[in-house]
Design a protein around this motif. Structure first.
Motif, mmCIF file in Angstrom:
data_model
loop_
_atom_site.group_PDB
_atom_site.id
_atom_site.type_symbol
_atom_site.label_atom_id
_atom_site.label_comp_id
_atom_site.label_asym_id
_atom_site.label_seq_id
_atom_site.Cartn_x
_atom_site.Cartn_y
_atom_site.Cartn_z
ATOM 1 N N ILE A 134 0.839 -1.210 0.000
ATOM 2 C CA ILE A 134 0.000 0.000 0.000
ATOM 3 C C ILE A 134 0.871 1.257 0.000
ATOM 4 C CG2 ILE A 134 -1.609 1.336 1.419
ATOM 5 C CD1 ILE A 134 -2.894 -1.366 2.187
ATOM 6 N N VAL A 135 1.924 1.264 0.817
ATOM 7 C CA VAL A 135 2.819 2.423 0.860
ATOM 8 C C VAL A 135 3.522 2.608 -0.484
ATOM 9 C CG1 VAL A 135 4.942 3.314 1.913
ATOM 10 C CG2 VAL A 135 3.144 2.353 3.351
ATOM 11 N N TYR A 136 3.941 1.509 -1.120
ATOM 12 C CA TYR A 136 4.621 1.597 -2.418
ATOM 13 C C TYR A 136 3.675 2.126 -3.495
ATOM 14 C CZ TYR A 136 7.286 0.241 -6.540
ATOM 15 O OH TYR A 136 7.955 0.252 -7.727
ATOM 16 N N TYR A 192 1.072 4.030 -2.999
ATOM 17 C CA TYR A 192 0.863 5.456 -2.701
ATOM 18 C C TYR A 192 2.059 6.287 -3.181
ATOM 19 C CZ TYR A 192 0.236 9.786 -0.144
ATOM 20 O OH TYR A 192 0.101 11.100 0.178
ATOM 21 N N TYR A 193 3.268 5.788 -2.945
ATOM 22 C CA TYR A 193 4.466 6.499 -3.399
ATOM 23 C C TYR A 193 4.469 6.636 -4.921
ATOM 24 C CZ TYR A 193 9.317 7.235 -4.728
ATOM 25 O OH TYR A 193 10.457 7.712 -5.310
ATOM 26 N N SER A 243 1.912 6.653 -6.896
ATOM 27 C CA SER A 243 0.861 7.570 -7.341
ATOM 28 C C SER A 243 1.253 9.023 -7.086
ATOM 29 C CB SER A 243 -0.463 7.247 -6.650
ATOM 30 O OG SER A 243 -0.393 7.525 -5.277
ATOM 31 N N THR A 244 1.988 9.302 -6.015
ATOM 32 C CA THR A 244 2.416 10.682 -5.768
ATOM 33 C C THR A 244 3.510 11.117 -6.730
ATOM 34 O OG1 THR A 244 3.992 9.961 -4.077
ATOM 35 C CG2 THR A 244 1.807 10.636 -3.323
ATOM 36 N N LEU A 267 2.672 5.472 -11.248
ATOM 37 C CA LEU A 267 1.827 4.301 -11.056
ATOM 38 C C LEU A 267 1.360 3.709 -12.383
ATOM 39 C CD1 LEU A 267 0.428 2.424 -9.067
ATOM 40 C CD2 LEU A 267 -1.487 4.011 -9.025
#
Length: 93
Positions: free
Chosen positions: A37-39, A41-42, A44-45, A49
């Motif tokens: 999930i953290v990866y 999110y990273y 996508s920011t 992605l």
């Protein structure tokens, strides 16, 4: 009655029980999901992605095209046999 018989020895007081394997696997699963999930999110920011998803899907398609269909049939048949054996063994207990 002797007082030394009621007191546990020092070696038994500090002994810890071992963690069962299913609990360790469950913890590892949740840690892996959290890292994923953290990866995501990273990515996508950083606007990476979509590029990573396209790259991953092309790799998966390449793998499916490179492995011949009989291999998938053998794997599926083997899984079916093991699942049937599991169900039969489960019903007997």
């Amino acid at each position: 009655m002797d007082a030394t018989k009621n007191n546990p020895s020092k070696s038994k007081r500090g002994h810890r029980k071992e963690t069962p394997l299913p609990l360790m696997l469950r913890a590892l699963f949740f840690i892996t999901i959290g890292i994923l999930i953290v990866y995501i999110y990273y990515l996508s920011t950083e606007d990476q992605l979509l590029k990573q998803l396209i790259k991953m899907s092309s790799v998966i398609v390449t793998i499916f095209k490179s492995v011949p269909m009989p291999i998938f049939i053998i794997i599926g048949y083997t899984l079916l046999i093991f699942y049937a054996g599991y169900q039969v063994g489960r019903k007997k207990n």
